[in-house]
Design a protein around this motif. Structure first.
Motif, PDB file in Angstrom:
ATOM      1  N   ALA A 251      16.341  -0.599  -2.883  1.00  0.00           N
ATOM      2  CA  ALA A 251      15.238  -0.863  -3.643  1.00  0.00           C
ATOM      3  C   ALA A 251      14.799   0.275  -4.613  1.00  0.00           C
ATOM      4  O   ALA A 251      14.388   0.220  -5.765  1.00  0.00           O
ATOM      5  N   TRP A 252      14.828   1.518  -4.044  1.00  0.00           N
ATOM      6  CA  TRP A 252      14.456   2.834  -4.454  1.00  0.00           C
ATOM      7  C   TRP A 252      15.579   2.997  -5.867  1.00  0.00           C
ATOM      8  O   TRP A 252      15.239   3.315  -6.911  1.00  0.00           O
ATOM      9  N   LEU A 253      16.780   2.557  -5.631  1.00  0.00           N
ATOM     10  CA  LEU A 253      17.668   2.960  -6.598  1.00  0.00           C
ATOM     11  C   LEU A 253      17.457   1.912  -7.914  1.00  0.00           C
ATOM     12  O   LEU A 253      17.722   1.976  -8.950  1.00  0.00           O
ATOM     13  N   VAL A 254      16.898   0.801  -7.513  1.00  0.00           N
ATOM     14  CA  VAL A 254      16.354  -0.207  -8.450  1.00  0.00           C
ATOM     15  C   VAL A 254      15.430   0.338  -9.521  1.00  0.00           C
ATOM     16  O   VAL A 254      15.393   0.113 -10.631  1.00  0.00           O
ATOM     17  N   VAL A 255      14.331   0.736  -8.850  1.00  0.00           N
ATOM     18  CA  VAL A 255      13.117   0.984  -9.497  1.00  0.00           C
ATOM     19  C   VAL A 255      12.998   2.489  -9.970  1.00  0.00           C
ATOM     20  O   VAL A 255      12.318   2.671 -10.885  1.00  0.00           O
ATOM     21  N   THR A 256      13.998   3.295  -9.404  1.00  0.00           N
ATOM     22  CA  THR A 256      13.616   4.802  -9.893  1.00  0.00           C
ATOM     23  C   THR A 256      14.113   4.866 -11.373  1.00  0.00           C
ATOM     24  O   THR A 256      15.044   4.213 -11.858  1.00  0.00           O
ATOM     25  N   ARG A 257      13.504   5.902 -11.989  1.00  0.00           N
ATOM     26  CA  ARG A 257      14.101   6.184 -13.347  1.00  0.00           C
ATOM     27  C   ARG A 257      15.273   7.031 -13.320  1.00  0.00           C
ATOM     28  O   ARG A 257      15.546   7.613 -12.209  1.00  0.00           O
ATOM     29  N   ALA A 258      15.979   6.959 -14.268  1.00  0.00           N
ATOM     30  CA  ALA A 258      17.284   7.820 -14.304  1.00  0.00           C
ATOM     31  C   ALA A 258      17.117   9.190 -14.021  1.00  0.00           C
ATOM     32  O   ALA A 258      18.273   9.755 -13.369  1.00  0.00           O
TER      33      ALA A 258
ATOM     34  N   LEU B 219       0.722  -1.202   0.004  1.00  0.00           N
ATOM     35  CA  LEU B 219      -0.089   0.036  -0.136  1.00  0.00           C
ATOM     36  C   LEU B 219       0.921   1.336   0.275  1.00  0.00           C
ATOM     37  O   LEU B 219       0.606   2.214  -0.963  1.00  0.00           O
ATOM     38  N   VAL B 220       1.834   1.197   0.986  1.00  0.00           N
ATOM     39  CA  VAL B 220       2.646   2.698   0.823  1.00  0.00           C
ATOM     40  C   VAL B 220       3.698   2.803  -0.177  1.00  0.00           C
ATOM     41  O   VAL B 220       4.130   3.978  -0.459  1.00  0.00           O
ATOM     42  N   SER B 221       3.828   1.555  -1.070  1.00  0.00           N
ATOM     43  CA  SER B 221       4.726   1.780  -2.131  1.00  0.00           C
ATOM     44  C   SER B 221       4.172   2.777  -3.087  1.00  0.00           C
ATOM     45  O   SER B 221       4.968   3.013  -4.068  1.00  0.00           O
ATOM     46  N   ARG B 222       2.702   3.059  -3.088  1.00  0.00           N
ATOM     47  CA  ARG B 222       2.167   3.993  -3.961  1.00  0.00           C
ATOM     48  C   ARG B 222       2.133   5.397  -3.723  1.00  0.00           C
ATOM     49  O   ARG B 222       1.756   6.445  -4.462  1.00  0.00           O
ATOM     50  N   LEU B 223       3.108   5.574  -2.295  1.00  0.00           N
ATOM     51  CA  LEU B 223       3.081   7.106  -1.966  1.00  0.00           C
ATOM     52  C   LEU B 223       4.227   7.647  -2.260  1.00  0.00           C
ATOM     53  O   LEU B 223       5.284   7.093  -2.237  1.00  0.00           O
ATOM     54  N   PRO B 224       4.311   9.010  -2.486  1.00  0.00           N
ATOM     55  CA  PRO B 224       5.665   9.894  -2.458  1.00  0.00           C
ATOM     56  C   PRO B 224       6.402   9.315  -1.154  1.00  0.00           C
ATOM     57  O   PRO B 224       5.775   9.356  -0.238  1.00  0.00           O
ATOM     58  N   GLY B 225       7.670   9.406  -1.246  1.00  0.00           N
ATOM     59  CA  GLY B 225       8.713   8.915  -0.266  1.00  0.00           C
ATOM     60  C   GLY B 225       8.196   7.626   0.397  1.00  0.00           C
ATOM     61  O   GLY B 225       8.488   7.376   1.573  1.00  0.00           O
ATOM     62  N   TRP B 226       7.854   6.780  -0.417  1.00  0.00           N
ATOM     63  CA  TRP B 226       7.630   5.410  -0.040  1.00  0.00           C
ATOM     64  C   TRP B 226       8.972   4.701   0.760  1.00  0.00           C
ATOM     65  O   TRP B 226       8.562   3.870   1.688  1.00  0.00           O
ATOM     66  N   PRO B 227       9.969   4.819   0.366  1.00  0.00           N
ATOM     67  CA  PRO B 227      11.158   4.394   1.131  1.00  0.00           C
ATOM     68  C   PRO B 227      11.170   4.358   2.697  1.00  0.00           C
ATOM     69  O   PRO B 227      11.266   3.496   3.456  1.00  0.00           O
ATOM     70  N   LEU B 228      10.865   5.925   2.956  1.00  0.00           N
ATOM     71  CA  LEU B 228      10.569   6.141   4.482  1.00  0.00           C
ATOM     72  C   LEU B 228       9.410   5.201   5.103  1.00  0.00           C
ATOM     73  O   LEU B 228       9.666   4.765   5.900  1.00  0.00           O
ATOM     74  N   TRP B 229       8.156   5.464   4.263  1.00  0.00           N
ATOM     75  CA  TRP B 229       7.208   4.878   4.823  1.00  0.00           C
ATOM     76  C   TRP B 229       7.440   3.415   5.190  1.00  0.00           C
ATOM     77  O   TRP B 229       6.749   2.740   6.089  1.00  0.00           O
ATOM     78  N   SER B 230       7.911   2.582   3.811  1.00  0.00           N
ATOM     79  CA  SER B 230       8.256   1.253   4.298  1.00  0.00           C
ATOM     80  C   SER B 230       9.123   1.152   5.485  1.00  0.00           C
ATOM     81  O   SER B 230       9.005  -0.046   6.039  1.00  0.00           O
ATOM     82  N   SER B 231      10.128   1.712   5.487  1.00  0.00           N
ATOM     83  CA  SER B 231      11.298   1.548   6.712  1.00  0.00           C
ATOM     84  C   SER B 231      10.343   1.694   8.179  1.00  0.00           C
ATOM     85  O   SER B 231      10.684   1.004   9.045  1.00  0.00           O
ATOM     86  N   LEU B 232       9.375   2.996   8.289  1.00  0.00           N
ATOM     87  CA  LEU B 232       8.724   2.823   9.469  1.00  0.00           C
ATOM     88  C   LEU B 232       7.993   1.768   9.593  1.00  0.00           C
ATOM     89  O   LEU B 232       7.859   1.258  10.739  1.00  0.00           O
ATOM     90  N   LEU B 233       7.338   0.979   8.425  1.00  0.00           N
ATOM     91  CA  LEU B 233       6.295  -0.002   8.780  1.00  0.00           C
ATOM     92  C   LEU B 233       7.205  -1.047   9.250  1.00  0.00           C
ATOM     93  O   LEU B 233       6.398  -2.026  10.070  1.00  0.00           O
ATOM     94  N   TRP B 234       8.324  -1.503   8.522  1.00  0.00           N
ATOM     95  CA  TRP B 234       8.982  -2.640   9.058  1.00  0.00           C
ATOM     96  C   TRP B 234       9.275  -2.454  10.719  1.00  0.00           C
ATOM     97  O   TRP B 234       8.907  -3.347  11.180  1.00  0.00           O
ATOM     98  N   VAL B 235       9.673  -1.469  11.090  1.00  0.00           N
ATOM     99  CA  VAL B 235      10.025  -1.137  12.507  1.00  0.00           C
ATOM    100  C   VAL B 235       8.687  -1.170  13.293  1.00  0.00           C
ATOM    101  O   VAL B 235       8.737  -1.609  14.454  1.00  0.00           O
ATOM    102  N   ALA B 236       7.616  -0.677  12.686  1.00  0.00           N
ATOM    103  CA  ALA B 236       6.340  -0.645  13.518  1.00  0.00           C
ATOM    104  C   ALA B 236       6.128  -1.885  13.860  1.00  0.00           C
ATOM    105  O   ALA B 236       5.503  -2.530  14.925  1.00  0.00           O
TER     106      ALA B 236
END
Length: 483
Positions: A135-142, A67-84
């Protein structure tokens, strides 16, 4: 760890909810079953049951990450979700199981040095964030890759900064401490508990002889492990006499690990560290805060809602009650924060005792059942990390291994072998410096949970709103619109 987290994030990125939870569950099964492989020493059923419970937490994690992968700044939200989720499963149900926190595997890495600054939760967030950046490095555009590179570089700098800016600790003198590992014949301590107590008595008497002969320095106090007596030393004449003789021989207080009958409820028992002094006998006590559910007590025993006699559960006739003490023990003038066995994996009791003046940390543990497994190594590594996090010397006394003395920078100054009788005598420093990690207490975990909940709710709202805007218009509605 960052690579594994990156792969998980890529696997669930923008995935449908009906599949994301299953991906998370598969990740959890693989991770937890491997991590807790040592629990087979108790029984395959125990290993599978606990692994299933802990792996279940990764199903909502996978769903939330998608779900949070659709949000801007998803790497931060993903990290918070793991720790939560890490915080959640470390506290619930039945006080949770913190085993498997990312921060518990950072000994010997640059992340280790961040522990006194940002604590266990903060370091877990840093590790998870590194995985998210990969993960962001892999999927982000050039065109946008520069931002991902900057985030990765920032995390790397944040990880390395504490290595050159160690948290300053102030010393307050020192004491000499002896950790006695009496040894357990085999791995069934209960069956030979009298011999275990005798081994610790003998080892302490031998220590006294070595001190008198000048072969070893005189300790200010001695630490025995958890279950050094498996019967109440206040009511059992044999255990009491053995402890008294050992304390009289060494002439200094001994922190005895003992099972003590509950004074108000005969159906309960207390797992305690008791300060036993030469002149006054048993005095100040610490009671284990986090007994192991289905290992040391049966949750909801009287309700009939959960099994109480299945398999080896019949071997738990009495429930171990939880301790509530938050103040350190006073032993020969020193203030000692104590942790008994799995207590070392929980933040609350250690942080509270250190914040209230604990000048060093002792860990009393009885892990003879797991002596041939990785559990012993995992727990000792957590003890090392506690030394770094709290800025305290740590003295570990185990029944059959691994005992050790650990400096505040995580260096193992002395370490015993396994399944041997051994006594470690070391001078350890005292400190009252309170690290930021201890000052923050449980707040980093609470903030992570709040941030994760908000991000998931926002993602759900955004996702539904987007779907509503994209929903096809029925033919009759299109006709009305044309008219």
């Amino acid at each position: 760890m960052p690579v594994a987290i990156a792969l998980l994030l890529l696997s669930v990125r923008r995935e449908r909810s009906s599949r994301a939870w299953l991906t998370g569950l598969c990740f959890g099964i693989t991770f937890i079953c491997t991590l807790l492989w040592w629990l087979r020493a108790v029984g395959t059923d125990a290993w599978l049951a606990l692994s299933a419970l802990e792996a279940a937490f990764f199903a909502p994690l996978g769903l939330g990450l998608a779900l949070v992968s659709r949000l801007p700044g998803w790497p931060l939200w993903s990290s918070l979700l793991w720790v939560a989720v890490e915080t959640w499963r470390g506290a619930w149900p039945f006080s949770g199981l913190p085993w498997g926190r990312l921060s518990y595997a950072v000994a010997g890495t640059p992340w280790e040095h961040g522990l006194p600054w940002i604590g266990m939760t903060g370091v877990s967030l840093l590790v998870a964030g590194t995985g998210a950046a990969l993960a962001w490095l892999v999927v982000t555009r050039a065109a946008r890759r520069a931002a991902a590179v900057l985030m990765t570089a920032g995390l790397a700098a944040g990880s390395l900064l504490p290595t050159v800016a160690a948290y300053p600790l102030e010393g307050e003198g020192s004491v000499t401490v002896a950790a006695v590992q009496g040894g357990v014949p085999g791995n069934d301590l209960v069956a030979v508990h009298r011999e275990v107590t005798a081994n610790h008595v003998t080892a302490t008497a031998d220590l006294a002889a070595d001190v008198e002969a000048g072969r070893l320095p005189a300790p200010d106090f001695v630490v025995w492990p958890e279950n050094s007596t498996a019967v109440d030393p206040f009511t059992d004449p044999s255990a009491n006499a053995g402890i008294e003789s050992a304390v009289d021989a060494i002439g200094v207080p001994v922190l005895v690990g003992a099972m003590v009958d509950h004074d108000r409820d005969p159906g309960q028992v207390l797992n305690q560290g008791i300060v036993w002094s030469p002149d006054t006998g048993g005095g100040d006590r610490y009671t284990k805060r986090h007994p192991v559910p289905y290992g040391e007590y049966i949750p909801l025993r009287d309700t009939g809602l959960l099994p109480t006699t299945y398999g080896q559960l019949s071997l738990i006739p009495r429930d171990m009650a939880s301790g509530t003490r938050l103040e350190p023990l006073r032993i020969d003038g020193a203030l000692v924060a104590d942790a008994i066995c799995f207590d070392v994996a929980y933040d609350d009791g250690i942080h509270a005792q250190v914040a209230r003046g604990g000048q060093l940390l002792t860990v009393q543990t009885s892990n003879a059942m797991f002596i041939e497994t990785a559990q012993v190594d995992q727990q000792f590594e957590i003890s090392r990390l506690r030394a770094v996090e709290t800025g305290r010397w740590v003295v570990v006394a185990a029944t059959s291994g691994i005992s050790g003395v650990i400096a505040p920078d995580g260096t193992v100054v002395a370490q015993s072998g396994r399944v041997v009788t051994e006594v470690l005598v070391e001078e350890v420093g005292l400190s009252s410096t309170i690290t930021p990690a201890v000052r923050m207490g449980a707040w980093p975990g609470r903030v992570a949970v709040a941030g994760a909940v908000v991000s998931v709710l926002f993602a759900v709202g955004t996702y539904r709103g987007t779907n509503a805007r994209r929903a096809p218009v029925p033919p009759e509605d299109r006709e009305v619109a044309r008219t």
